[in-house]
Design a protein around this motif. Sequence first.
Motif, PDB file in Angstrom:
ATOM      1  N   VAL A   1      22.648  32.453   4.762  1.00 21.43           N
ATOM      2  CA  VAL A   1      21.806  31.658   5.653  1.00 21.43           C
ATOM      3  C   VAL A   1      22.703  30.733   6.479  1.00 21.43           C
ATOM      4  O   VAL A   1      23.784  30.337   6.043  1.00 21.43           O
ATOM      5  N   GLY A   2      22.250  30.420   7.675  1.00 21.04           N
ATOM      6  CA  GLY A   2      23.016  29.539   8.546  1.00 21.04           C
ATOM      7  C   GLY A   2      22.982  28.101   8.057  1.00 21.04           C
ATOM      8  O   GLY A   2      22.153  27.729   7.220  1.00 21.04           O
ATOM      9  N   THR A   3      23.894  27.305   8.580  1.00 20.87           N
ATOM     10  CA  THR A   3      23.920  25.887   8.198  1.00 20.87           C
ATOM     11  C   THR A   3      23.776  24.963   9.396  1.00 20.87           C
ATOM     12  O   THR A   3      23.341  23.822   9.243  1.00 20.87           O
ATOM     13  N   GLY A   4      24.194  25.426  10.555  1.00 20.00           N
ATOM     14  CA  GLY A   4      24.185  24.555  11.722  1.00 20.00           C
ATOM     15  C   GLY A   4      25.283  23.504  11.708  1.00 20.00           C
ATOM     16  O   GLY A   4      25.362  22.683  12.619  1.00 20.00           O
ATOM     17  N   TYR A   5      26.146  23.534  10.694  1.00 22.50           N
ATOM     18  CA  TYR A   5      27.239  22.557  10.675  1.00 22.50           C
ATOM     19  C   TYR A   5      28.192  22.840  11.839  1.00 22.50           C
ATOM     20  O   TYR A   5      28.458  24.002  12.152  1.00 22.50           O
TER      21      TYR A   5
ATOM     22  N   ASP B   1      15.249  35.324   7.270  1.00 21.69           N
ATOM     23  CA  ASP B   1      15.919  34.125   6.773  1.00 21.69           C
ATOM     24  C   ASP B   1      17.373  34.012   7.230  1.00 21.69           C
ATOM     25  O   ASP B   1      17.973  32.952   7.104  1.00 21.69           O
ATOM     26  N   PHE B   2      17.933  35.123   7.701  1.00 21.67           N
ATOM     27  CA  PHE B   2      19.372  35.152   7.971  1.00 21.67           C
ATOM     28  C   PHE B   2      19.720  35.222   9.455  1.00 21.67           C
ATOM     29  O   PHE B   2      20.861  35.507   9.805  1.00 21.67           O
ATOM     30  N   ILE B   3      18.761  34.962  10.332  1.00 22.35           N
ATOM     31  CA  ILE B   3      19.027  35.129  11.768  1.00 22.35           C
ATOM     32  C   ILE B   3      20.174  34.231  12.211  1.00 22.35           C
ATOM     33  O   ILE B   3      21.181  34.692  12.754  1.00 22.35           O
ATOM     34  N   SER B   4      20.041  32.931  11.974  1.00 21.34           N
ATOM     35  CA  SER B   4      21.091  32.031  12.462  1.00 21.34           C
ATOM     36  C   SER B   4      22.387  32.246  11.691  1.00 21.34           C
ATOM     37  O   SER B   4      23.485  32.179  12.265  1.00 21.34           O
TER      38      SER B   4
ATOM     39  N   THR C   1      15.171  32.079  18.776  1.00 16.62           N
ATOM     40  CA  THR C   1      15.348  30.730  18.231  1.00 16.62           C
ATOM     41  C   THR C   1      16.523  30.685  17.253  1.00 16.62           C
ATOM     42  O   THR C   1      17.408  29.828  17.345  1.00 16.62           O
ATOM     43  N   GLY C   2      16.533  31.619  16.299  1.00 12.06           N
ATOM     44  CA  GLY C   2      17.624  31.652  15.331  1.00 12.06           C
ATOM     45  C   GLY C   2      18.960  31.917  15.993  1.00 12.06           C
ATOM     46  O   GLY C   2      19.999  31.385  15.589  1.00 12.06           O
TER      47      GLY C   2
ATOM     48  N   HIS D   1      20.205  28.718  17.490  1.00 13.34           N
ATOM     49  CA  HIS D   1      20.706  27.797  16.468  1.00 13.34           C
ATOM     50  C   HIS D   1      22.029  28.287  15.883  1.00 13.34           C
ATOM     51  O   HIS D   1      22.926  27.501  15.627  1.00 13.34           O
TER      52      HIS D   1
ATOM     53  N   VAL E   1      15.817  23.651  22.351  1.00 14.88           N
ATOM     54  CA  VAL E   1      15.992  24.324  21.055  1.00 14.88           C
ATOM     55  C   VAL E   1      17.478  24.346  20.672  1.00 14.88           C
ATOM     56  O   VAL E   1      17.840  24.102  19.516  1.00 14.88           O
TER      57      VAL E   1
ATOM     58  N   LEU F   1      19.450  21.392  18.712  1.00 17.71           N
ATOM     59  CA  LEU F   1      19.383  21.140  17.266  1.00 17.71           C
ATOM     60  C   LEU F   1      20.755  21.315  16.620  1.00 17.71           C
ATOM     61  O   LEU F   1      21.118  20.574  15.703  1.00 17.71           O
ATOM     62  N   THR F   2      21.517  22.313  17.080  1.00 18.05           N
ATOM     63  CA  THR F   2      22.846  22.528  16.493  1.00 18.05           C
ATOM     64  C   THR F   2      23.976  22.268  17.490  1.00 18.05           C
ATOM     65  O   THR F   2      25.138  22.294  17.109  1.00 18.05           O
TER      66      THR F   2
END
Lengths: 335, 335
Positions: free
Chosen positions: B130-134, B195-198, B232-233, B236, B275, B278-279
Amino acid sequence: MIPGPYLLYLGHSADPIGIKTSRGLATFRPDDCVGEFRYDDCPLTLGLKRLTIAEGASAGSRTLVLGIANSGGTMGADLIADAVAALEAGMNVAAGLHQRLRDVPRLVALARERGLSLFDVRDPPADLMVGTGYPRAGRRLLTVGTDCSVGKMYATLALTTALRARGIAADFRATGQTGILIAGGGIPVDAVVADFISGAIEQLAPARADDGWDVIEGQGSLFHPSFAGVSTGLLHGAQAEAIVLCHEPGRAHMRGLPGRTLPELAECLAMNLQVARLTSPSVRAVGVCLNTSALDAVAARALCERTEDVLGLPCTDPIAFGVESIIDALYAPHA
Amino acid sequence: MIPGPYLLYLGHSADPIGIKTSRGLATFRPDDCVGEFRYDDCPLTLGLKRLTIAEGASAGSRTLVLGIANSGGTMGADLIADAVAALEAGMNVAAGLHQRLRDVPRLVALARERGLSLFDVRDPPADLMVGTGYPRAGRRLLTVGTDCSVGKMYATLALTTALRARGIAADFRATGQTGILIAGGGIPVDAVVADFISGAIEQLAPARADDGWDVIEGQGSLFHPSFAGVSTGLLHGAQAEAIVLCHEPGRAHMRGLPGRTLPELAECLAMNLQVARLTSPSVRAVGVCLNTSALDAVAARALCERTEDVLGLPCTDPIAFGVESIIDALYAPHA
């Protein structure tokens, strides 16, 4: 259907949110749960009798529910060993992780040998179609959240129950493993192939003509960098006329992401309405649900009142105070 | 890697957008294409020599590429029959549909018997997180669109080429079947579990420290009710410092959805930036790419100029006029 009653698995879990599937079953289907299985290092309890796997089987449990969730949904060696023990004790095994029980050859072989079943609750239907966003009949309410695991499922169940208590037809539409186990059906939207997210929800909550409600369980958050794609497709597929925002006050950071703060409620609500309008132009917010379990009753009441004042919407804790104010808003005249 | 050269499949296709994978290979890897296969009722051509499957094999083609796409990605009986014919003629078969070649037992058996391979280009990696966006190091540009199939891949390839022509390190990061076939690698983001897009995009375009660019191919549109979750994902996960908006003027409705109009460019740009923030809080738009292939050169120029005036961004058709103005904007001083 997954044969009950269940032995609920906690294992070594130390994260109260991580055991939410086991907790959901204990809360909403208590009569179907014979006990909980946990190791000595597990500081959590569901308040059920603590049983070994053998004791669970003796007590009549027909299925061990691996009701724990972890980000990414993989299955460790310990979890597999416990699933083996359950099969050897004569129980079926159910799980809702991304990694499937049926992909573990040892479990498949053992289940076949013993005439038992493995249930992968997170298996989406094979025949999904892409969504269209075309207007469809029926009334739909969707719960959305500031974050994952803030109480969307509890709120959705409470809203469904409250509608029914008023004699209004209403169906809980489960989108996550816990909800699916509680309801006995649903679509695990975070496990569908990305192209089919909105289509899955259109299938889960199809057109209806009885003036009743599909009350759809939301997932994730538009503000969660891991899962916002799921939340977006869910909003588009739900085509909801009403949304309810769910939030857990006091959470230090977004689930699984230390350092990332939660969005403001007003900002989160506005963004959800904006995204929802693509398929439901007249969507409106009808309430806010807070999980105030960490607060005393006075503080919880005060927080709900403050939130009502700020957002101009009914705000409640569905467990502590019920959701009548939100049902009232749903049926109140509006612009 | 998929052995070339290729015979490109058009079959019975009558939809110019539906053959975009075959067209993409013909355009960007012409030396690897021996010809096109189409039935008499197919009104389309790639401008390549028309060959039967047997003629394609004789001409040296090592793989039949089923380079057609349909919403939902299923495989009809005719497509399977043609894949059988290709295998019998000694060719491998590649496809990028959601339905997999390897799930058709007849094809699997025949390929094994003949020592040939089936390539499912839309298979995502098995080890996604899964992504974190960090925040991560590196420079990333993402193309976004008003709709599906408006030229995001062409724009992304053109931007990559233009950066390299200036001596700047740049890598095309493919996210769709056509791009993956052209680049020889990538992740089919619309085929990953939701769940794993980003996370898939974080893996596709990981941190880099050479001051070069990952130029990421966008998918779908935030305004497409079927696929906005993917878009969207992708936004992000990309954590892009720059986005380029792609659009095809004159399109009557959103791809596959008669009656649903396209968003305004300004509205679409604003939503994508919102959008993306966010990241990537300081993300900015650096240009607009129009597919003006339906216009004459004078009208195309005029439209690009009008669009520049309205949006205050360089606007071009990457095929007709190149993307130098966008690269200039990417490196221009900005607030």
